[in-house]
Each structure stands twice: as structure tokens, then as C-alpha cells.
Design a protein around this motif. Structure first.
Motif, mmCIF file in Angstrom:
data_model
loop_
_atom_site.group_PDB
_atom_site.id
_atom_site.type_symbol
_atom_site.label_atom_id
_atom_site.label_comp_id
_atom_site.label_asym_id
_atom_site.label_seq_id
_atom_site.Cartn_x
_atom_site.Cartn_y
_atom_site.Cartn_z
ATOM 1 N N ASP A 361 0.813 -1.220 0.000
ATOM 2 C CA ASP A 361 0.000 0.000 0.000
ATOM 3 C C ASP A 361 0.849 1.274 0.000
ATOM 4 O OD1 ASP A 361 -2.665 -1.048 -0.131
ATOM 5 O OD2 ASP A 361 -2.476 -1.664 1.966
ATOM 6 N N TYR A 362 2.093 1.127 -0.372
ATOM 7 C CA TYR A 362 2.959 2.298 -0.555
ATOM 8 C C TYR A 362 3.597 2.209 -1.941
ATOM 9 C CZ TYR A 362 2.533 3.077 4.476
ATOM 10 O OH TYR A 362 2.044 3.312 5.741
ATOM 11 N N PHE A 363 3.654 3.370 -2.639
ATOM 12 C CA PHE A 363 4.091 3.384 -4.041
ATOM 13 C C PHE A 363 5.089 4.521 -4.277
ATOM 14 C CE2 PHE A 363 -0.264 1.860 -3.693
ATOM 15 C CZ PHE A 363 -0.197 0.633 -4.344
ATOM 16 N N ILE A 364 5.879 4.375 -5.342
ATOM 17 C CA ILE A 364 6.837 5.413 -5.730
ATOM 18 C C ILE A 364 6.095 6.664 -6.181
ATOM 19 C CG2 ILE A 364 8.568 6.051 -7.462
ATOM 20 C CD1 ILE A 364 9.548 3.160 -7.405
ATOM 21 N N LYS A 365 6.486 7.789 -5.611
ATOM 22 C CA LYS A 365 5.844 9.057 -5.967
ATOM 23 C C LYS A 365 6.671 9.894 -6.925
ATOM 24 C CE LYS A 365 3.344 12.990 -3.996
ATOM 25 N NZ LYS A 365 2.790 13.572 -2.746
ATOM 26 N N LYS A 366 7.993 9.845 -6.831
ATOM 27 C CA LYS A 366 8.837 10.740 -7.621
ATOM 28 C C LYS A 366 8.608 10.567 -9.121
ATOM 29 C CE LYS A 366 12.557 11.226 -4.202
ATOM 30 N NZ LYS A 366 13.947 10.876 -3.835
ATOM 31 N N TYR A 367 8.335 9.345 -9.551
ATOM 32 C CA TYR A 367 8.125 9.080 -10.973
ATOM 33 C C TYR A 367 6.752 8.460 -11.215
ATOM 34 C CZ TYR A 367 13.028 10.193 -11.685
ATOM 35 O OH TYR A 367 14.227 10.853 -11.744
ATOM 36 N N ALA A 368 5.791 8.823 -10.396
ATOM 37 C CA ALA A 368 4.440 8.269 -10.517
ATOM 38 C C ALA A 368 3.760 8.771 -11.788
ATOM 39 C CB ALA A 368 3.610 8.665 -9.299
ATOM 40 N N PRO A 369 2.790 8.002 -12.323
ATOM 41 C CA PRO A 369 2.051 8.424 -13.519
ATOM 42 C C PRO A 369 1.025 9.514 -13.182
ATOM 43 C CG PRO A 369 1.188 6.329 -12.724
ATOM 44 C CD PRO A 369 2.378 6.657 -11.860
ATOM 45 N N VAL A 370 1.437 10.742 -13.320
ATOM 46 C CA VAL A 370 0.584 11.888 -12.988
ATOM 47 C C VAL A 370 -0.453 12.069 -14.102
ATOM 48 C CG1 VAL A 370 0.548 14.373 -12.549
ATOM 49 C CG2 VAL A 370 2.449 12.964 -11.703
ATOM 50 N N ALA A 371 -1.718 12.050 -13.733
ATOM 51 C CA ALA A 371 -2.789 12.068 -14.728
ATOM 52 C C ALA A 371 -2.740 13.289 -15.632
ATOM 53 C CB ALA A 371 -4.143 11.985 -14.023
ATOM 54 N N ALA A 372 -2.279 14.409 -15.110
ATOM 55 C CA ALA A 372 -2.277 15.652 -15.880
ATOM 56 C C ALA A 372 -1.371 15.588 -17.101
ATOM 57 C CB ALA A 372 -1.866 16.823 -14.992
#
Length: 499
Positions: A361-372
Motif C-alpha cells: 500500500d505504498y508506491f513510488i511518488k517521484k516518478y508516478a504516472p501523474v494524470a495531468a
């Protein structure tokens, strides 16, 4: 290396015959069609296209399977697990995660072929410029420097991943293709050092705004400093400290005030970025069979939460769930919120996703797939326009601090470098000990692909990764791809501990 619909194909000889495809935006060219290698590289325009072909390989993440460096090396470290839908989803990743690779299982084929393709393109470019009187001196000097940087870059990957590898610095005739033997790591490091020292004087500092993505003098010195640090030779580590001080002081780089801004996909090539590999969705790529033909970054798709529905992010495939170890390490640090996505918190706010293999339940944020920034044309999963930041200023600050401490240098300067990184987050000063510097590297650079090599080069890998399968004198290197051993009839030898 920004991108546009520019494409050309030339036949080149690497370990096999390959074709290249490039769509680069810092070249204002029109499509050129097809030309034989023997008739190419006559003009500056053609040589420039060859240079872009060499740069292009740095973007690749799907040679011989999905082998994107940032998430793959994160999975090999204690920052994340492999993840995916099951252990059989990407068995090569799972094997690297638990160090059960063998000569046919693991990510080695893609990483080997990518690096040697880049090296071959650099070697070909260098050979074609020899005796070419159509090139201006300034043009030739800069392109030569860039080609040597690219060759050094790929050899640095190879020596860290495989140890003993063939050292090839020329275009090989067919008769020599299958007789290459491996060189010792010391020889590889010596060639990398030579290439970078010859390269950086001819590189610009900085590059022009329209050429972002081409390497600068600062990037070459930063890479050289990193290379010298990895040699674990005290004399060279002192030299690394000097080089890194030049990078940190003389090229106008500056830490961003906001940690989150470093990884904002709309904030490419920031003042903190030293070596950045660009990606674009301009190509609108849709060919799953040749993912490297596009310019997008597939890694964000990999690390996003599977079937995610909610604000901010797009759905991903559930790879690289963050380890409990990293969560516990970072939970009280202000960088946590910019580094790690707390899935439980998202669910509490109404988001949903599917828990996959090794889910935490924890995921990488720095290179996450940002919807925008999700692509609206082509196959969106293949077209993430999110750059990879290979070296940034906080990294070089911490490398300089480490090099100073390890070489008996200026401890006050080392403390200043360490404090600058911590000060951005309003964290208090700490003593410039190696333990504090290493802890800061993990906190600052978590999930950026540095951790595994940091553990190996500082002899901490057995203590940290031993419980999940890492063993000394084996796991620090990948196995040599079995196909390379077979095709050379055992001229190339397998690394110790593999069958």
C-alpha cells in the motif's frame, strides 16, 4: 534532447546489425528516409543525426524485456519489492529482487544489449569523424566529446552491472565480432576516466536552452567524480572531491526551494538537474513490439497503482511497491510525502486500486504516472513525458561530502555540503560522518535508482540485502547473458557463482 517527429534509419554494425530511429526536438530537421551507413556521416547534418542516434539509446528501457534503470535498480535494493501481478509477471525482476538470477533468468540481456548498442553508436560516430574535412573544428570537437561521454556513460553501467566485460573502443570488423574477451574492471574504469577527461574540456558550460538534454561540462565532471568515487581508490577519491567541488561551485546549479518541484514533470531541466534523460509524448507511439522506437518513459506506468481510480494519478501496473524498511526509515522525515504515496491514505479519501503481488500500500511518488501529463494520443502507457534525472545537485553535494571524509579532506566543507541538503527540508545540522552521509543519501535519493550501487560500493550490501538472498562474490554482479557466452563459444566467461 527534446523531441519532435524526426526519423531516420542507418545500418550500423554492433554485436549484430541494428537500425536506429530518432525523433529529436533540438534538431530542426525534416525526415530523411533511409541511407546505408557507408554513404552516411558525410556532412555536419548527418554526423549530428548520428550523434542523436547515440543519445537515443540512453532513453531505452525495454531492450530484452522491461529494463528501465530507475525502477529495476530500486527493486534490487531495499527501497522496493519487484511487485507486478504475480511472481511470473516479470520473473526477471523478481529474480533480481531476491537475487536468484542465473545465466538465463534476470534483466541482464536488456541491460547488456542496450549498453553495447550505445557504445557501438558512439564508436561508429568517432570513426566516421576521423579525417572528415567537411566538419568545422568546433563542431567536431564538441561531437567527439559527446560521443566519448556517451561511451563512458554506458561503460559505467556495464562495469557496475557485470564487472568483467569486453572493452571495445572501435568499430569491430566482422572477423572480430565473436572473439572479444573480457577486461578487468580496473581497465574499464581507466577507459571511462580517460574518455571523460578528454571530453569535458570541449563541452559547453552550460548548454544552450534549445539544446537541453545534450551533455554539459558540468555533467561530464559530475559523472567523472562519481566514477572515481566508485573505484574505492583513496587517491582517486580525493580527486573526485576536487571535481565535485567544481561542479557544486562553478556551473550555476542551485538547489530548488521546493523538494516536490524536482520531480514535477512540468519542471524539466531545473537548476538542480545535472544529467537528465528526456522523454516526450510527441511521437504518439503505439508499437508494443518496438517500445524503444518511441520517446516516452514506460517506468511511470510500471510503478503506478494498478487500476487506480482517484485524483492526481493515472492507473499503473503495480510494480515496485515500497518496502516496509523504507517506510519506517523515512516516516518522520519531511521528504516522505514527496517520495512515497500512502495508498491507505488515498483509499481513505475515496480512491481505489487493486492490490498486486508484494503489495504494501505504498508506491513510488517521484516518478508516478501523474494524470495531468498522461498522453492523449498513441498508446498512453508508452508515452509518459516524464524525464529521468540521473544526477542532480543534492547527489553531487553528498558525493563531495563523502569523498572529502573518505579521503581525509576538508571536514568543514563536507559538513557544509551535508547541511545544505538537510537545510532545504529545515532539518538540523548533523556531524559529517560516513554513516550520516549514507543515511542522507538514502533519504534524499530514495527510489531514484542509486541505493543498490551505494550498498555494493560501500560494502554494506551483505548486511542489508543478505536476508533477502544477496551473497558476496556473486550478487554484486549480474550473470553474463548466456547468449553472449554461446555465440562466442566461451570466449566470454560467466561471472562467478552463476551457471
Amino acid at each position: 534532447m527534446k523531441f519532435k517527429n524526426i526519423k531516420y534509419t542507418i545500418a550500423v554494425l554492433a554485436i549484430m546489425q541494428v537500425t536506429v530511429s530518432c525523433k529529436k526536438d533540438f534538431l530542426e530537421l525534416t525526415p530523411r528516409g533511409t541511407a546505408l551507413e557507408g554513404n552516411f556521416y558525410k556532412t555536419e547534418e548527418e554526423v549530428y543525426q548520428g550523434l542523436i542516434a547515440a543519445y537515443d539509446v540512453m532513453q531505452w528501457g525495454t531492450s530484452g524485456g522491461y529494463t528501465m534503470k530507475m525502477p529495476l535498480l530500486t527493486a534490487a535494493s531495499d527501497d522496493s519489492y519487484a511487485g507486478g501481478s504475480s511472481p511470473s509477471d516479470q520473473p526477471n525482476w523478481v529474480a533480481y529482487d531476491n537475487f536468484k538470477m542465473d545465466s538465463r533468468l534476470g534483466p541482464q540481456v536488456g541491460l547488456w544489449s542496450k549498453s553495447y548498442t550505445g557504445i557501438n553508436r558512439a564508436n561508429l560516430l568517432l570513426s566516421k569523424m576521423e579525417g572528415n574535412t567537411a566538419l568545422s573544428a568546433a563542431f567536431k570537437d564538441r561531437v567527439t566529446a559527446e560521443a566519448k561521454f556517451i561511451r563512458a556513460y554506458f561503460y559505467f553501467d556495464l562495469v557496475r552491472l557485470f564487472g568483467r566485460v569486453p572493452l571495445i573502443t572501435k568499430v569491430l570488423p566482422t572477423s572480430e565480432l565473436y572473439t572479444q574477451q573480457q577486461s578487468a574492471p580496473a581497465e574499464i574504469y581507466a577507459q571511462i576516466e580517460k574518455d571523460l577527461k578528454e571530453a569535458y574540456p570541449a563541452l559547453p558550460a552550460p548548454v544552450a536552452a534549445a539544446e537541453k538534454g545534450r551533455v554539459s561540462q558540468g555533467a561530464a565532471k559530475a559523472l567523472l567524480g562519481k566514477v572515481l568515487l566508485y573505484t574505492n581508490d583513496n587517491a582517486k577519491i580525493a580527486e573526485a572531491a576536487t571535481l565535485l567541488r567544481e561542479v557544486n561551485s562553478n556551473y550555476g546549479y542551485a538547489l530548488l526551494g521546493s523538494f516536490a518541484a524536482i520531480f514535477d514533470p512540468n519542471n524539466k531541466f531545473s537548476s538542480e538537474s545535472i544529467l537528465e534523460i528526456p522523454h516526450s509524448n510527441n511521437a504518439a507511439w503505439g508499437d508494443w513490439g518496438w517500445v524503444n522506437g518511441g520517446e516516452g518513459n514506460v517506468a511511470p506506468q510500471y510503478v503506478g497503482a494498478d487500476s487506480y481510480k482517484g485524483p492526481v494519478y493515472s492507473n499503473g501496473w503495480g510494480f515496485c511497491p515500497i518496502t516496509e524498511s523504507l517506510v519506517d526509515f523515512m516516516k518522520n522525515d519531511p521528504r516522505f510525502q514527496y517520495t512515497i504515496i500512502d495508498g491507505k491514505a488515498l483509499k481513505a479519501e475515496g480512491a481505489t486500486y487493486t492490490a498486486r503481488y508484494q503489495n504494501t500500500d505504498y508506491f513510488i511518488k517521484k516518478y508516478a504516472p501523474v494524470a495531468a501529463v498522461r498522453a492523449t494520443s498513441g498508446t498512453a502507457e508508452l508515452n509518459w513525458p516524464i524525464n529521468e534525472i540521473e544526477i542532480r545537485l543534492a547527489d553531487t553535494y553528498l558525493m563531495e561530502a563523502e569523498a572529502l571524509v573518505r579521503s581525509g579532506g576538508d571536514v568543514t566543507r563536507a559538513k557544509t555540503m551535508l547541511d545544505l541538503v538537510r537545510g532545504r527540508m529545515n532539518l538540523g545540522s548533523v556531524a559529517p560522518t560516513l554513516d550520516n552521509i549514507y543515511n542522507e543519501r538514502r533519504m534524499e535519493l530514495a527510489t531514484e535508482g542509486h541505493r543498490f550501487f551505494d550498498l555494493v560500493r560501500t560494502n554494506r550490501a551483505v548486511a542489508v540485502l543478505g536476508p533477502v538472498g544477496y551473497t558476496a562474490n556473486r550478487s554484486e554482479y549480474l550473470p553474463i547473458p548466456q547468449g553472449e557466452i554461446d555465440i562466442t563459444k566461451n570466449a566470454i566467461k560467466q561471472n562467478p557463482g552463476y551457471n
